[in-house]
Write an enzyme that holds these catalytic residues in place. Sequence first.
Site, PDB file in Angstrom:
ATOM      1  N   SER A   1      22.446 -64.997  10.538  1.00  0.00           N
ATOM      2  CA  SER A   1      20.878 -65.555  10.121  1.00  0.00           C
ATOM      3  C   SER A   1      20.790 -64.183   8.771  1.00  0.00           C
ATOM      4  O   SER A   1      21.043 -63.764   8.455  1.00  0.00           O
ATOM      5  CB  SER A   1      20.060 -65.203  11.184  1.00  0.00           C
ATOM      6  OG  SER A   1      18.704 -65.192  10.588  1.00  0.00           O
TER       7      SER A   1
ATOM      8  N   TYR B   1      18.127 -58.693  18.316  1.00  0.00           N
ATOM      9  CA  TYR B   1      18.053 -60.623  17.234  1.00  0.00           C
ATOM     10  C   TYR B   1      18.856 -59.944  16.401  1.00  0.00           C
ATOM     11  O   TYR B   1      20.261 -60.377  15.697  1.00  0.00           O
ATOM     12  CB  TYR B   1      17.211 -61.766  17.618  1.00  0.00           C
ATOM     13  CG  TYR B   1      17.490 -62.724  16.883  1.00  0.00           C
ATOM     14  CD1 TYR B   1      17.853 -64.066  17.529  1.00  0.00           C
ATOM     15  CD2 TYR B   1      17.606 -62.748  15.482  1.00  0.00           C
ATOM     16  CE1 TYR B   1      18.205 -64.643  17.179  1.00  0.00           C
ATOM     17  CE2 TYR B   1      17.554 -64.029  14.717  1.00  0.00           C
ATOM     18  CZ  TYR B   1      18.079 -65.430  15.461  1.00  0.00           C
ATOM     19  OH  TYR B   1      18.553 -65.797  14.733  1.00  0.00           O
TER      20      TYR B   1
END
Length: 284
Positions: free
Chosen positions: A178, A191
Amino acid sequence: MSDTATIEKGKEDLGRPGLEANMKTKPETIKSSYKGSDKLRGKVALITGGDSGIGRAIAVHYAREGANVAIAYLNENEDADTTKKMVEKEGTKCLTVAGDLRNHNLCNELVEKVIDAYGRIDILVNNAATQYTQEDFSEIPLEQLKKTFDTNIVAMIYLTQQVYPHLREGARIINTTSITSYRGNKVLVDYSSTKGAITSFTRALSSQLAEKNILVNGVAPGPIWTPLIPATMDDIEDFGEDTPLGRCGQPSEVAPAYVFLASEDSSYMTGQVLHINGGEIIGS
């Protein structure tokens, strides 16, 4: 839907990690202009989190390129059934397997089912993930912390271990990291940390498997319109509008990167990450 269409933004009651079937504005899975050219003909791909969003788009793109696919998902049966139909419409096969990848027995069974169905695995796409927003990182519950890490990175490494004995020379492992791996996100501390671990896992594993000609790469999406976004985030009225392109992306705009990394076009590339993020410049 067109990427210029207006997206209805706001938290929706989609469950977790989100049901695409219930989204007000559906993501675009594949562009009508995308023409397959047998880049993956005869290949078998296992895709985690393949029921919706980016995972669905990867599955359909792979099918259009001739691959048979297997998708693993948590419990979103309606979405998985839709993905299966979309894949089969492209003329290839789709195996669906439900279950929590944090369960190591499920991972073992998943690999066995794929081998029983297809006899081989050529491409592993580690795409499944979860996220929780938290304004104050000191208030992240230990249970949430463990779930995020177990889902996003521990299960990824374990499943890759189980798939590895079945991979032949020239096989591909593609991990979804990401943009948060590179610049973080203040409300997604745990995360973001798992995504940083995925980037490191990609680089480390690529070094180990290079001599076997098993290529390991990653994709780092920026803000992409998937069920996870309206299902888990409260403030998304301007989601993606801070990118240079001024909008969030669609799964249809990410999946071709996974086709490239799975095909012979990327035969001289390993340990790398492709940044599909709307134009934000990210250091490697």
